[in-house]
Design a protein around this motif. Structure first.
Motif, PDB file in Angstrom:
ATOM      1  N   ILE A 150       0.802  -1.224   0.000  1.00  0.00           N
ATOM      2  CA  ILE A 150       0.000   0.000   0.000  1.00  0.00           C
ATOM      3  C   ILE A 150       0.833   1.272   0.000  1.00  0.00           C
ATOM      4  O   ILE A 150       0.307   2.350  -0.288  1.00  0.00           O
ATOM      5  N   GLN A 151       2.130   1.177   0.305  1.00  0.00           N
ATOM      6  CA  GLN A 151       2.942   2.395   0.437  1.00  0.00           C
ATOM      7  C   GLN A 151       2.908   3.277  -0.816  1.00  0.00           C
ATOM      8  O   GLN A 151       2.653   4.488  -0.707  1.00  0.00           O
ATOM      9  N   PRO A 152       3.207   2.740  -2.011  1.00  0.00           N
ATOM     10  CA  PRO A 152       3.191   3.615  -3.188  1.00  0.00           C
ATOM     11  C   PRO A 152       1.809   4.181  -3.487  1.00  0.00           C
ATOM     12  O   PRO A 152       1.694   5.325  -3.955  1.00  0.00           O
ATOM     13  N   MET A 153       0.768   3.420  -3.182  1.00  0.00           N
ATOM     14  CA  MET A 153      -0.586   3.885  -3.442  1.00  0.00           C
ATOM     15  C   MET A 153      -0.949   5.045  -2.504  1.00  0.00           C
ATOM     16  O   MET A 153      -1.524   6.054  -2.924  1.00  0.00           O
ATOM     17  N   ARG A 154      -0.579   4.900  -1.244  1.00  0.00           N
ATOM     18  CA  ARG A 154      -0.866   5.960  -0.267  1.00  0.00           C
ATOM     19  C   ARG A 154      -0.078   7.229  -0.578  1.00  0.00           C
ATOM     20  O   ARG A 154      -0.589   8.343  -0.454  1.00  0.00           O
ATOM     21  N   LEU A 155       1.169   7.062  -0.994  1.00  0.00           N
ATOM     22  CA  LEU A 155       1.980   8.229  -1.334  1.00  0.00           C
ATOM     23  C   LEU A 155       1.383   8.971  -2.520  1.00  0.00           C
ATOM     24  O   LEU A 155       1.309  10.204  -2.526  1.00  0.00           O
ATOM     25  N   ALA A 156       0.949   8.226  -3.524  1.00  0.00           N
ATOM     26  CA  ALA A 156       0.342   8.860  -4.692  1.00  0.00           C
ATOM     27  C   ALA A 156      -0.931   9.609  -4.311  1.00  0.00           C
ATOM     28  O   ALA A 156      -1.151  10.751  -4.751  1.00  0.00           O
ATOM     29  N   ALA A 157      -1.773   8.989  -3.496  1.00  0.00           N
ATOM     30  CA  ALA A 157      -3.004   9.648  -3.058  1.00  0.00           C
ATOM     31  C   ALA A 157      -2.686  10.931  -2.292  1.00  0.00           C
ATOM     32  O   ALA A 157      -3.351  11.967  -2.471  1.00  0.00           O
ATOM     33  N   SER A 158      -1.657  10.869  -1.460  1.00  0.00           N
ATOM     34  CA  SER A 158      -1.240  12.046  -0.702  1.00  0.00           C
ATOM     35  C   SER A 158      -0.790  13.167  -1.631  1.00  0.00           C
ATOM     36  O   SER A 158      -1.132  14.339  -1.424  1.00  0.00           O
ATOM     37  N   GLN A 159      -0.036  12.817  -2.668  1.00  0.00           N
ATOM     38  CA  GLN A 159       0.451  13.834  -3.598  1.00  0.00           C
ATOM     39  C   GLN A 159      -0.670  14.425  -4.450  1.00  0.00           C
ATOM     40  O   GLN A 159      -0.584  15.577  -4.875  1.00  0.00           O
ATOM     41  N   LEU A 160      -1.714  13.620  -4.697  1.00  0.00           N
ATOM     42  CA  LEU A 160      -2.877  14.149  -5.412  1.00  0.00           C
ATOM     43  C   LEU A 160      -3.797  14.945  -4.488  1.00  0.00           C
ATOM     44  O   LEU A 160      -4.715  15.617  -4.960  1.00  0.00           O
ATOM     45  N   VAL A 161      -3.543  14.843  -3.166  1.00  0.00           N
ATOM     46  CA  VAL A 161      -4.370  15.486  -2.138  1.00  0.00           C
ATOM     47  C   VAL A 161      -5.823  14.999  -2.268  1.00  0.00           C
ATOM     48  O   VAL A 161      -6.775  15.796  -2.294  1.00  0.00           O
ATOM     49  N   LEU A 162      -5.961  13.677  -2.368  1.00  0.00           N
ATOM     50  CA  LEU A 162      -7.276  13.056  -2.480  1.00  0.00           C
ATOM     51  C   LEU A 162      -7.331  11.829  -1.581  1.00  0.00           C
ATOM     52  O   LEU A 162      -6.302  11.222  -1.281  1.00  0.00           O
ATOM     53  N   ASN A 163      -8.535  11.474  -1.180  1.00  0.00           N
ATOM     54  CA  ASN A 163      -8.729  10.212  -0.487  1.00  0.00           C
ATOM     55  C   ASN A 163      -8.642   9.070  -1.495  1.00  0.00           C
ATOM     56  O   ASN A 163      -9.065   9.225  -2.649  1.00  0.00           O
ATOM     57  N   PRO A 164      -8.107   7.921  -1.108  1.00  0.00           N
ATOM     58  CA  PRO A 164      -8.014   6.799  -2.047  1.00  0.00           C
ATOM     59  C   PRO A 164      -9.342   6.447  -2.715  1.00  0.00           C
ATOM     60  O   PRO A 164      -9.370   6.085  -3.899  1.00  0.00           O
ATOM     61  N   ALA A 165     -10.452   6.579  -1.991  1.00  0.00           N
ATOM     62  CA  ALA A 165     -11.763   6.232  -2.550  1.00  0.00           C
ATOM     63  C   ALA A 165     -12.160   7.134  -3.717  1.00  0.00           C
ATOM     64  O   ALA A 165     -13.056   6.789  -4.496  1.00  0.00           O
ATOM     65  N   GLU A 166     -11.488   8.286  -3.853  1.00  0.00           N
ATOM     66  CA  GLU A 166     -11.780   9.219  -4.947  1.00  0.00           C
ATOM     67  C   GLU A 166     -10.933   8.946  -6.186  1.00  0.00           C
ATOM     68  O   GLU A 166     -11.064   9.645  -7.193  1.00  0.00           O
ATOM     69  N   ILE A 167     -10.055   7.942  -6.117  1.00  0.00           N
ATOM     70  CA  ILE A 167      -9.073   7.708  -7.179  1.00  0.00           C
ATOM     71  C   ILE A 167      -9.293   6.335  -7.789  1.00  0.00           C
ATOM     72  O   ILE A 167      -9.334   5.324  -7.089  1.00  0.00           O
ATOM     73  N   ALA A 168      -9.414   6.279  -9.096  1.00  0.00           N
ATOM     74  CA  ALA A 168      -9.454   4.994  -9.795  1.00  0.00           C
ATOM     75  C   ALA A 168      -8.038   4.623 -10.211  1.00  0.00           C
ATOM     76  O   ALA A 168      -7.293   5.463 -10.728  1.00  0.00           O
ATOM     77  N   TYR A 169      -7.687   3.368  -9.963  1.00  0.00           N
ATOM     78  CA  TYR A 169      -6.355   2.896 -10.362  1.00  0.00           C
ATOM     79  C   TYR A 169      -6.494   1.926 -11.523  1.00  0.00           C
ATOM     80  O   TYR A 169      -7.232   0.943 -11.443  1.00  0.00           O
ATOM     81  N   LEU A 170      -5.762   2.194 -12.599  1.00  0.00           N
ATOM     82  CA  LEU A 170      -5.794   1.372 -13.804  1.00  0.00           C
ATOM     83  C   LEU A 170      -4.521   0.557 -13.911  1.00  0.00           C
ATOM     84  O   LEU A 170      -3.411   1.120 -13.836  1.00  0.00           O
ATOM     85  N   GLY A 171      -4.655  -0.750 -14.092  1.00  0.00           N
ATOM     86  CA  GLY A 171      -3.488  -1.604 -14.230  1.00  0.00           C
ATOM     87  C   GLY A 171      -3.818  -2.873 -14.993  1.00  0.00           C
ATOM     88  O   GLY A 171      -4.992  -3.234 -15.143  1.00  0.00           O
ATOM     89  N   ASP A 172      -2.788  -3.560 -15.457  1.00  0.00           N
ATOM     90  CA  ASP A 172      -3.007  -4.756 -16.282  1.00  0.00           C
ATOM     91  C   ASP A 172      -2.469  -6.025 -15.625  1.00  0.00           C
ATOM     92  O   ASP A 172      -2.398  -7.070 -16.279  1.00  0.00           O
ATOM     93  N   ALA A 173      -2.105  -5.957 -14.352  1.00  0.00           N
ATOM     94  CA  ALA A 173      -1.565  -7.124 -13.653  1.00  0.00           C
ATOM     95  C   ALA A 173      -2.311  -7.335 -12.342  1.00  0.00           C
ATOM     96  O   ALA A 173      -2.912  -6.407 -11.782  1.00  0.00           O
ATOM     97  N   GLU A 174      -2.259  -8.573 -11.847  1.00  0.00           N
ATOM     98  CA  GLU A 174      -2.974  -8.892 -10.619  1.00  0.00           C
ATOM     99  C   GLU A 174      -2.491  -8.031  -9.455  1.00  0.00           C
ATOM    100  O   GLU A 174      -3.284  -7.612  -8.610  1.00  0.00           O
TER     101      GLU A 174
END
Length: 222
Positions: A150-174
């Motif tokens: 979760i560390q990189p995800m939390r850091l990104a959310a912090s830099q966007l100044v958004l709650n994680p629930a407000e952010i959609a994450y797009l990826g192609d791997a499990e």
């Protein structure tokens, strides 16, 4: 799944989701194999399907019976060659430009969370003209642990100044879907990405599975 009315941010995995980097990675692999006078035992289609698994996945696909020591030597050579070809043939996937334009027009913040090291990530994004668009760029070495932690995800959310629930994450791997779930971000499986024949994306539990980046527009309520 209904529309996503609260989405104020989009985070992208890099390889196989935002950018088609397989041509550069495969060229670096070929150069590394040639350096060690080794043949490639996989075709280009298969190599593309494992590109999201990084340098180690590519070397193992090309030389599955190579011992661990020689595999690591070829992998390190691949990374050195990749420095010189990074961004030469890579392109954003079809539809990404339209999705990015929509996001910018509707003040949806953008970012990247990738397991690619920063020495490759930032030059690639800069070469493709994407760096100025991104409010957050998280690479493999930005935090102590990589996705699916979760560390990189939390850091990104912090830099966007958004709650994680407000952010959609797009990826192609499990690991992308797991990382989003672990931090309670809506997850979008990029069906246009590097999915291998043996992958079972239907079991990964993504909130959305899409075939094109522009398909996401129908799920964002603006």
């Amino acid at each position: 799944m209904p529309a996503l009315p609260q989405i104020n941010g989009l985070l992208f995995d890099l390889d196989g989701t935002l950018v088609d980097t397989a041509p550069d990675l495969i060229e670096a692999l070929y150069r590394a194999l040639s350096q060690f006078k080794l043949p490639c035992l996989a075709d280009e289609h298969y190599l593309t399907s494992v590109a999201s698994h990084g340098s180690l996945g590519l070397v193992k696909a090309a030389q599955p019976d190579l011992d661990a020591e020689h595999t690591e030597s070829v992998r390190l050579a691949l990374l050195e060659h990749y420095l010189s070809v990074n961004g030469d043939c890579a392109r954003v996937f079809d539809g990404i430009d339209l999705l990015l334009d929509f996001a910018l027009q509707h003040r949806i913040k953008l970012g990247v969370v990738t397991n690619k090291p920063a020495r490759f990530t930032r030059p690639l994004l800069t070469k493709l003209g994407l760096t100025p668009l991104m409010k957050s760029i998280i690479s493999a070495d930005s935090t102590l642990y990589r996705k699916p932690d979760i560390q990189p995800m939390r850091l990104a959310a912090s830099q966007l100044v958004l709650n994680p629930a407000e952010i959609a994450y797009l990826g192609d791997a499990e690991r992308d879907i797991i990382a989003a779930r672990n931090v309670q971000m809506p997850s979008v499986l990029a069906g246009w990405g590097y999915l291998a024949e043996h992958d079972t994306p239907e079991r990964w539990g993504a909130d959305l599975t899409l075939n094109s980046p522009t398909d996401l527009l129908a799920f964002i309520d603006r």
